[in-house]
Design a protein around this motif. Structure first.
Motif, PDB file in Angstrom:
ATOM      1  N   ILE A   1      12.320  -5.289  -1.709  1.00 20.76           N
ATOM      2  CA  ILE A   1      12.453  -4.960  -0.275  1.00 20.76           C
ATOM      3  C   ILE A   1      13.837  -4.385   0.022  1.00 20.76           C
ATOM      4  O   ILE A   1      13.983  -3.411   0.777  1.00 20.76           O
ATOM      5  N   VAL A   2      14.869  -5.002  -0.579  1.00 24.30           N
ATOM      6  CA  VAL A   2      16.237  -4.506  -0.374  1.00 24.30           C
ATOM      7  C   VAL A   2      16.370  -3.078  -0.894  1.00 24.30           C
ATOM      8  O   VAL A   2      16.960  -2.206  -0.230  1.00 24.30           O
ATOM      9  N   LEU A   3      15.823  -2.808  -2.070  1.00 21.15           N
ATOM     10  CA  LEU A   3      15.925  -1.468  -2.647  1.00 21.15           C
ATOM     11  C   LEU A   3      15.224  -0.437  -1.765  1.00 21.15           C
ATOM     12  O   LEU A   3      15.782   0.631  -1.482  1.00 21.15           O
ATOM     13  N   VAL A   4      14.018  -0.751  -1.314  1.00 21.66           N
ATOM     14  CA  VAL A   4      13.255   0.207  -0.507  1.00 21.66           C
ATOM     15  C   VAL A   4      13.950   0.465   0.821  1.00 21.66           C
ATOM     16  O   VAL A   4      14.168   1.619   1.228  1.00 21.66           O
ATOM     17  N   THR A   5      14.297  -0.607   1.543  1.00 16.91           N
ATOM     18  CA  THR A   5      14.913  -0.432   2.865  1.00 16.91           C
ATOM     19  C   THR A   5      16.289   0.227   2.760  1.00 16.91           C
ATOM     20  O   THR A   5      16.654   1.060   3.607  1.00 16.91           O
ATOM     21  N   SER A   6      17.060  -0.121   1.731  1.00 17.32           N
ATOM     22  CA  SER A   6      18.400   0.455   1.589  1.00 17.32           C
ATOM     23  C   SER A   6      18.333   1.927   1.221  1.00 17.32           C
ATOM     24  O   SER A   6      19.134   2.740   1.720  1.00 17.32           O
ATOM     25  N   VAL A   7      17.383   2.303   0.355  1.00 16.76           N
ATOM     26  CA  VAL A   7      17.236   3.718  -0.013  1.00 16.76           C
ATOM     27  C   VAL A   7      16.820   4.541   1.198  1.00 16.76           C
ATOM     28  O   VAL A   7      17.364   5.632   1.457  1.00 16.76           O
TER      29      VAL A   7
END
Length: 798
Positions: free
Chosen positions: A674-680
């Motif tokens: 979730i962090v990777l998707v939202t941050s990207v």
């Protein structure tokens, strides 16, 4: 001696740069004329005169040139002939403009042609001169047209302000009369109108003479006439259509002035005033609301006064524009005479002096009129006081500030070296002692360090803006007389860091001498308290205008949805989005001292509390929320869909920040994804907005590949390097996902390093953001602030 081109570059108005005479282009063409005069073979053409080679040849050549120049001077009126014709504007409107065209009659005398040039060289020379005068005509017509447009704009604004001032004077008269009537009724006596001499508001036809047609009279019918005229001019009276009547059948006077809600104070005051006016001016009441009306009139008077100041400033800029262009025409014609060995400047300068931007005296007369009105109505006939408003004196840079910057910089470096040595000798960062120190002292000192770094970057921004002639004071609407300068920013930064590092040294010394930790830990709290007291100190010390401006802007940011958003408000809100670590440190410090943890030295109290953990989400979301609300308000005011798209950027940043906080507390594979998707998603969104919207870059069809057509920095490589640097600093969040296995000290140090990189990125972003805004102002020739006015124009209601 400074060249005129550099002098012109330093003095011209940046927002009107494209409207000035293009002195540099004309100068280049004069050089072309100079080169075209040089023959390819350095020998005289065949003539009937052959003097041979002797020591007298230079004398003969000089005599020949003198004769040719004398003949040209005698035939000066035949070299060029400047004609003027009337033409319509390009958009086909009926407006007529005077266009100048120069005809080349005779360039050289017969002696000059025979002795100096061949036929092909003469033809080339004439062509170059013809092109030069065509360019000169274009520049003269451009300057004239721009001057006429600005002159008419300022004259129209002067007429509007004239009417606004007259309405204000009539309102004061009505309120004064109403107050006297109430006083007379209270004392049982009668009173009439006090005669008032209405001064002439205009002395010439250019500044509208909208004289009040109301005659002073001791009866109520004249007051009704004044009220009726004011209503026609857009003054809203409460229940104006069905106003309650007095015993004599006269309407009760309760006015409602529309004051633009440009600040939270005005917004709240407007709502409160409206409710109170409806309540106090109820037909069952015996009149009231005078205090509210009086306050509104004071606010309206302040707005009109500010509008007069801006009008006067604009007129001064237009006067400077006229004089600088006149000097530019004079200089370039003298260069032409010198290069072409002609005397054409006198003829052309006569035409320039007869042109509108020089011959018109409307601007000067309007400036005199504004001075007179401002002195009479806003300065109690004190001209010296009026000039302080109209021509504020700029404070010169003090050498003492530079000296203090150097002194505090040296002190900071020395104290920091002492601190590093003491920390190493005392083993402060050893695994045994680092936990308590990093949890209790680190948040306070790192907070001041991040603040100082931001001030340092802002000082660098101001230095670069000044060097590249970006009018940041105008863009951010700062008062030039009290605005912070880059040396002042450096002084605040170095002074603050010297105090902070000095406190850190004292803290370590007291710890090493046997003082208990809960006593020593009061030092960061005392430092924080002193800083807060200095920030809100009402005394005129340590940059009070800047401190109070900062507090007002912070107040405006917190109240974002409820008032009109200004440039400085969302600019500062963007700074806060880069200082979330500083806000988190403020939370830690506040909890540590307010909860009394410094007495027990139990730093786990705050970290284990549920409220503290939930508050971390609020603090991380707050800057993005405020900025999103500003975008929503701007969309509401301007109906521009781009503001909604910008709002989406901050919403995506809030989601990414929330995901990272949750992942830091509950590390799992799902939250990592979730962090990777939202941050990207948030990073790509932010990068696009940085480059395309805020900086105005990445335009594929630009003449500067993937940049924009207009660039202030001459080296294009700097822009490409800035794009790459901004990209690298935007993806620094990757470290929060990698989670390096290191100690607490190293972890805190990396967090501080990443927070510092974000502050540096924001300072880097600031320059290009204001550069793009400056170029937008230049494109629209906006050099003077438009002040909102409290009253509508006379015919606004049709």
């Amino acid at each position: 001696m400074v060249k005129f081109s550099k002098e012109l570059e330093a003095q011209l108005i940046p927002e009107w740069k494209d409207a000035f005479v293009n002195y540099w282009l004309l100068k280049k063409h004069v050089k072309k004329i100079k080169l075209s005069r040089k023959p390819k073979h350095h020998h005289l053409p065949d003539t009937n005169y052959d003097f041979g080679r002797s020591i007298f040849d230079p004398v003969r050549a000089l005599l020949c040139r003198f004769t040719a120049r004398t003949n040209n001077a005698a035939n000066n009126h035949e070299i060029i002939q400047v004609k003027s014709r009337i033409s319509t504007t390009e958009d086909g409107e009926d407006e007529e403009v005077e266009v100048y065209e120069t005809e080349l009659v005779q360039l050289f005398s017969e002696e000059d042609e025979v002795t100096m040039f061949a036929d092909d060289l003469m033809s080339c020379m004439k062509q170059q001169v013809k092109v030069f005068f065509e360019m000169l005509d274009d520049e003269l017509n451009k300057v004239n047209q721009f001057y006429k447009n600005k002159e008419s704009e300022f004259l129209e604004r002067g007429e509007i302000l004239n009417k606004q001032l007259q309405i204000l004077l009539d309102l004061k008269r009505v309120l004064g009369d109403r107050r006297r009537k109430h006083q007379a009724a209270a004392t049982g006596g009668g009173s009439g109108f006090t005669s008032r001499s209405t001064s002439s508001v205009g002395r010439n036809s250019d500044f509208s003479e909208s004289q009040s047609e109301y005659c002073d009279s001791p009866n109520d019918s004249q007051t009704d006439d004044v009220i009726a005229a004011l209503e026609k001019n857009g003054i809203n009276f409460v229940n104006s259509a069905t106003r309650a009547k007095t015993k004599k059948g006269k309407p009760k006077m309760a006015m409602r002035i529309d004051i633009p809600a440009t600040t939270p104070t005005r917004t709240i005051a407007a709502v409160t005033s409206m409710l109170w006016e409806d309540l106090m001016n109820n037909p069952k009441k015996g009149g009231g609301g005078e205090y509210i009306n009086r306050k509104k009139i004071q606010c309206a008077e302040k707005m009109i006064r500010g509008a007069f100041v801006e009008l006067y400033r604009g007129l001064g800029l237009l006067k400077t524009y006229s004089s600088l262009n006149m000097v530019a025409f004079t200089k370039i014609l003298k260069k032409f005479d010198k290069v072409a060995n002609q005397q054409a400047s006198a003829s052309y300068l006569k035409v320039v002096k007869r042109s509108h931007f020089i011959s018109s005296d409307k601007v000067v007369r309007l400036m005199d009129e504004v001075e007179s009105l401002f002195t009479q109505h806003f300065a109690n006939n004190d001209r010296k006081k009026a000039m302080k408003f109209l021509r504020p004196q700029h404070h010169k840079d003090s050498h003492m500030v530079t000296f203090l910057v150097g002194l505090f910089t040296g002190s900071f470096v020395t104290l920091f070296s002492v601190y590093a040595i003491l920390a190493h000798l005392s083993g402060m960062f050893s695994p045994r002692t680092e936990a308590a120190y990093m949890e209790t002292v680190y948040p306070v000192f790192s907070m001041f360090a991040l603040l100082s770094l931001h001030l340092f970057m802002y000082g660098c921004n101001m230095f670069m803006w000044k060097s590249t002639r970006i009018n940041y004071n105008f863009i951010l609407e700062f008062q030039p007389s009290t605005a912070l300068k880059y040396r002042d920013a450096f002084l605040i930064c170095t002074c603050l860091m010297t105090a902070v590092v000095g406190a850190m040294v004292i803290h370590l010394i007291l710890l090493s001498t046997g003082f208990s930790p809960h006593q020593v830990d009061l030092i960061p709290g005392i430092l924080l308290l002193c800083f807060f007291l200095l920030l809100i100190c009402p005394l005129n010390v340590f940059y009070r205008p800047t401190r109070f401006c900062f507090l007002r802007v912070i107040r405006n940011i917190v109240c974002s949805p409820f008032y009109k958003v200004l440039m400085v408000d969302f600019f500062m809100a963007d700074q806060l989005t880069s200082q979330i670590p500083l806000l988190r440190h403020m939370e830690s410090a506040a909890c540590y001292f307010l909860a009394g943890s410094f007495k027990t030295h139990r730093y786990e109290t705050c970290k284990s509390g549920k409220l503290y953990r939930e508050l971390a989400y609020v603090i991380s979301f707050a800057p993005y929320y405020w900025r999103a609300m500003q975008c929503a308000r701007r969309w509401f005011d301007e109906s521009n869909i781009d503001h909604l798209a910008n709002l989406g950027k901050y919403v995506s940043a809030m989601v990414a920040a929330g995901a990272r906080l949750t992942y830091a507390r509950e590390p799992s594979q799902l939250w990592m994804i979730i962090v990777l998707v939202t941050s990207v998603v948030a990073t790509v969104y932010q990068l696009y907005w940085d480059f395309v919207k805020d900086w105005g870059l990445l335009k594929p069809k630009s003449k500067n590949p993937w940049l924009r057509d207009d660039l202030i920095l001459k080296n294009k490589g700097i822009y490409y390097a800035s794009i790459a640097l901004n990209f690298v600093l935007r993806v620094a969040w990757v470290e929060t996902v990698m989670r390096f296995n290191i100690g607490m000290f190293e972890s805190r140090l990396i967090d501080f390093f990443l927070a510092s990189l974000e502050v540096i990125r924001r300072g880097h972003w600031n320059y290009y953001r204001l550069e793009n805004e400056h170029l937008n102002n230049v494109g629209k020739f906006r050099a003077v602030k438009t002040v909102p006015l409290p009253f509508r124009e006379t015919d606004s209601d049709g």
